[in-house]
Design an enzyme around this catalytic site. Sequence first.
Site, PDB file in Angstrom:
ATOM      1  N   ASN A  69       4.386  -0.307  -5.287  1.00  0.00           N
ATOM      2  CA  ASN A  69       3.107  -0.053  -5.943  1.00  0.00           C
ATOM      3  C   ASN A  69       3.327  -0.256  -7.440  1.00  0.00           C
ATOM      4  OD1 ASN A  69       0.712   0.900  -6.933  1.00  0.00           O
ATOM      5  ND2 ASN A  69       1.090   3.049  -6.402  1.00  0.00           N
ATOM      6  N   TRP A  70       2.868  -1.393  -7.933  1.00  0.00           N
ATOM      7  CA  TRP A  70       3.112  -1.699  -9.353  1.00  0.00           C
ATOM      8  C   TRP A  70       2.178  -0.942 -10.282  1.00  0.00           C
ATOM      9  CZ3 TRP A  70       3.922  -7.765  -9.699  1.00  0.00           C
ATOM     10  CH2 TRP A  70       5.156  -8.094  -9.106  1.00  0.00           C
ATOM     11  N   LYS A  71       1.138  -0.338  -9.723  1.00  0.00           N
ATOM     12  CA  LYS A  71       0.132   0.364 -10.540  1.00  0.00           C
ATOM     13  C   LYS A  71      -0.409  -0.597 -11.598  1.00  0.00           C
ATOM     14  CE  LYS A  71       2.537   4.526  -9.329  1.00  0.00           C
ATOM     15  NZ  LYS A  71       2.837   5.909  -9.575  1.00  0.00           N
ATOM     16  N   GLU A  80       2.996  11.177  -0.115  1.00  0.00           N
ATOM     17  CA  GLU A  80       3.437  11.168  -1.506  1.00  0.00           C
ATOM     18  C   GLU A  80       3.074  12.501  -2.172  1.00  0.00           C
ATOM     19  OE1 GLU A  80       3.973   6.879  -3.063  1.00  0.00           O
ATOM     20  OE2 GLU A  80       1.956   7.540  -3.501  1.00  0.00           O
ATOM     21  N   HIS A  97      -4.413   6.594  -3.018  1.00  0.00           N
ATOM     22  CA  HIS A  97      -3.265   7.003  -3.837  1.00  0.00           C
ATOM     23  C   HIS A  97      -3.665   8.211  -4.694  1.00  0.00           C
ATOM     24  CE1 HIS A  97      -0.236   6.984  -7.000  1.00  0.00           C
ATOM     25  NE2 HIS A  97       0.542   6.390  -6.106  1.00  0.00           N
ATOM     26  N   GLU A 133      -3.242   8.914  -7.689  1.00  0.00           N
ATOM     27  CA  GLU A 133      -3.836   8.602  -9.000  1.00  0.00           C
ATOM     28  C   GLU A 133      -5.311   8.231  -8.834  1.00  0.00           C
ATOM     29  OE1 GLU A 133      -0.771   5.843 -10.154  1.00  0.00           O
ATOM     30  OE2 GLU A 133       0.597   7.551 -10.225  1.00  0.00           O
ATOM     31  N   GLY A 174       7.059   3.338  -6.756  1.00  0.00           N
ATOM     32  CA  GLY A 174       6.381   2.971  -8.001  1.00  0.00           C
ATOM     33  C   GLY A 174       7.388   2.440  -9.009  1.00  0.00           C
ATOM     34  N   GLY A 175       7.862   3.312  -9.891  1.00  0.00           N
ATOM     35  CA  GLY A 175       8.734   2.926 -11.004  1.00  0.00           C
ATOM     36  C   GLY A 175       9.890   2.013 -10.608  1.00  0.00           C
TER      37      GLY A 175
HETATM   38  P1  PGA Z   1       7.156   6.618  -8.219  1.00  0.00           P
HETATM   39  O1  PGA Z   1       5.648   6.323  -7.716  1.00  0.00           O
HETATM   40  O2  PGA Z   1       8.094   5.916  -7.294  1.00  0.00           O
HETATM   41  O3  PGA Z   1       7.190   6.044  -9.630  1.00  0.00           O
HETATM   42  O4  PGA Z   1       7.326   8.092  -8.207  1.00  0.00           O
HETATM   43  C1  PGA Z   1       5.347   6.275  -6.351  1.00  0.00           C
HETATM   44  C2  PGA Z   1       3.889   5.994  -6.156  1.00  0.00           C
HETATM   45  O5  PGA Z   1       3.070   6.480  -6.943  1.00  0.00           O
HETATM   46  O6  PGA Z   1       3.488   5.277  -5.215  1.00  0.00           O
END
Ligand code: PGA
Length: 249
Positions: free
Chosen positions: A9-11, A165, A95, A97, A232-233
């Site tokens: 997930n590159w956001k 998550e 998600h 967010e 993510g990160g």
């Molecule tokens: P993260 O994010 O690996 O940076 O904690 C995961 C996500 O939000 O899908």
Amino acid sequence: MKKFICAANWKMNKGPKETEAYFQEFLETTTRDEQAHYVFFTPTVCLGHTAQCLKETNVRWGAQNSYFQDAGAFTGETSPQILSELGANISLLGHSERRHIFGETNEEIHDKVLALQKWNIPVMLCVGETLEERDSGNTDQVIQNQLTMALKDADPSKEIIVAYEPVWAIGTGKVATPEIAEEAHKTLRQTLEKIFDVKKAQEISILYGGSVKAENAKSLHEKDNIDGFLVGGASLKVDSFKGIFKAVK
Ligand code: PGA
């Protein structure tokens, strides 16, 4: 045993140029068999480039969110119809967010699940509790509700993936212990049995997400109900993302 899934997930990171550079590096070092384990959710504006880079590969890709209407006056949104035309073969939904920054509700997520299913786009549905909800002993209830409401009336003949998550673990460096994650995954599996049936619940991959990296991936993946990761990160660099895959192989 289910196929291990490593989803990125590159956001809101990477524009078209960085997207192309990333996939060039990624594909140079990834066999076709390995490609089939990967999924990428890139920014909407990069989906055309993603499609171009990943055509004729075994890598799956899609949007980080999708609207529940097919077309119309919905400024800023992207529909499953448009995603389908682009060739997206999966979409992320719900998600944390989206839920917490953009106020997405379980009802909206439910409508989005059905809309994607109508266009035959598999859904990767995220659920997870906040720290407050965990501390007050409500984790099970929260994730059961999120799952049950989102998947009401969903078509069991279509592919569904669930990502657990915990909000307190996302982007914080505080990964859930394998035991905590496994307990939540078991709850989710049992809830899926109630929503669908035992067979479908067994078929559905349940991924863990929240501060996953190469160093913690193996012990999480050793748990029975953890079928892969949503990252993510650590997905933003090819090396660190592939390090997660290598750690569990
Ligand atoms: P993260 O994010 O690996 O940076 O904690 C995961 C996500 O939000 O899908």
